[in-house]
Design a protein around this motif. Structure first.
Motif, short mmCIF file in Angstrom:
data_model
loop_
_atom_site.label_atom_id
_atom_site.label_comp_id
_atom_site.label_asym_id
_atom_site.label_seq_id
_atom_site.Cartn_x
_atom_site.Cartn_y
_atom_site.Cartn_z
N SER A 31 0.89 -1.21 0.03
CA SER A 31 -0.01 -0.13 -0.04
C SER A 31 0.71 1.15 -0.04
N GLU A 322 -2.76 2.16 6.76
CA GLU A 322 -4.25 1.62 6.69
C GLU A 322 -5.05 2.81 7.52
N THR A 326 -8.04 5.18 5.59
CA THR A 326 -9.22 4.74 6.15
C THR A 326 -10.03 5.85 7.00
#
Length: 381
Positions: A31, A322, A326
């Protein structure tokens, strides 16, 4: 069709020894992508970029941010630079991952965390051993009730002063580590300390202990601290007299877990259920089964090329990225970052008050200066 989240652009500031650990672990994360490195020493930036195939190198931080516009910047510079650099990057719109120790003291810690909240950006401290596979396994076994309620946590760090970095610190009285408020310990005890606080219920337990020095050195080289909470206790030992080791033991009502970060093992010692002489057979059998589990687990991870010294750093970075993508909570809450920093302040204040002689404070006593410090230091947001 599920829309794929764009990769985060990551930059790294400070291309010294620990930078390679960051770059190697980020390279394993799908990512994110490292797009630039920066160091005031051009050759260090160039060499890091060459080792990890990074497209851009800089010697000027402002220019790097303007031209590359990274989403996240990893700070791997000396500790005394962390606070100002982090605040600068937060104000420039970057999320920031800070190598430990987070800041010089809790005053700086509160300032950085307040800046992150004001800028609406996330900040993460490099407490990566909390996400080491063996520490996560230890947590799982505690949750399963294998050792019962945790009563004591013991962390040991063996750090021979003759090692590569220790020898540099010892040989140079002007080394930046020697100038930190906690000296050598401030650059090293974050890992064993937060492994204690991770399981200790008390926000700021009472503490007692001291730092010592070996005859050949003119600065503290040994540290022993005990913590006393309402229902739990802890102990931290830093020694330059023992071989390198990173071990934490968790003592519960029904057994003990020992996490060896270098061996990548978790040893379970449970209380015998069989009576008398039968227990002498039962316990070695349990130890044998536990050893087989550790060997099998490491063989499986070895076969998958999944044994890494900084394995926890990859997981921590993944979870931090993450949380950015998010909008969720960061893997290490700001309160915990500040808590560990404040506890380090108290340890160094306490030892400084004792001098280099053995502590004579009675157990379960928090000194007046420590209490004053807790009241004076701003709280984190």
């Amino acid at each position: 069709m599920k829309q794929q989240t764009p990769k985060l652009n990551v930059a790294l500031l400070g291309c010294g020894q620990i930078a390679d650990a960051h770059l190697s672990q980020i390279a394993r994360i799908d990512s994110a992508e490292v797009v630039a490195v920066c160091d005031i020493h051009e050759d260090l930036a160039y060499q890091a970029a060459a080792r990890f195939q990074i497209p851009h190198t800089y010697t000027d931080l402002d220019r790097m941010i303007e031209e590359v516009q990274p989403d996240v910047v990893h700070i791997t510079t000396p500790a005394h630079t962390h606070a100002d650099l982090t605040i600068k990057l937060l104000n420039l719109g970057c999320h920031v991952y800070v190598e430990k120790p987070f800041t010089l003291d809790a005053v700086e810690s509160a300032r950085v965390l307040a800046a992150a909240e004001l800028a609406n950006r996330s900040v993460c401290v490099g407490h990566d051993q909390l996400f080491d596979p063996m520490w996560l396994r230890c947590h799982a076994w505690i949750q399963q009730g294998l050792i019962g309620e945790v009563g004591h946590i013991e962390s040991i760090l063996g750090y021979p002063i003759a090692g590569n970095f220790g020898a540099l610190v010892a040989a140079n009285p002007n080394h930046w580590v020697r100038k930190l408020p906690g000296g050598l310990f401030q650059n090293t005890i974050s890992h064993p300390l937060y492994r204690i606080t991770d399981l200790l219920e008390d926000d700021q337990p009472e503490l007692i202990g001291n730092w010592y020095t070996q005859p050949a050195y003119d600065f503290p080289t040994e540290l022993q601290i005990s913590f006393q909470g309402r229902r739990q206790s802890g102990s931290l030992t830093f020694s330059t007299r023992i071989p390198p080791q990173r071990i934490t033991r968790i003592y519960g009502a029904k057994g003990t877990l020992e996490v060896d970060f270098d061996a990548q093992t978790v040893r379970l010692n449970s209380i015998a259920k069989l009576p008398g002489a039968f227990a002498k057979l039962e316990l070695p059998w349990k130890h044998f089964r536990n050893s087989i589990w550790n060997l099998s687990n490491n063989l499986w991870r070895f076969a998958k090329a999944d044994i890494h010294y900084f394995a926890g750093m990859k997981t921590l970075c993944e979870r931090f990225y993450e949380s950015i993508q998010t909008g969720s909570e960061p893997p290490i809450p700001p309160h915990e970052v500040h808590r560990v920093t404040l506890l380090m302040d108290r340890i160094f204040d306490h030892c400084r008050a004792q001098g280099l002689t053995k502590s004579t404070l009675p157990a379960n006593t928090t000194s007046t200066s420590e209490l004053a410090r807790i009241e004076e230091v701003p709280t984190c947001p």
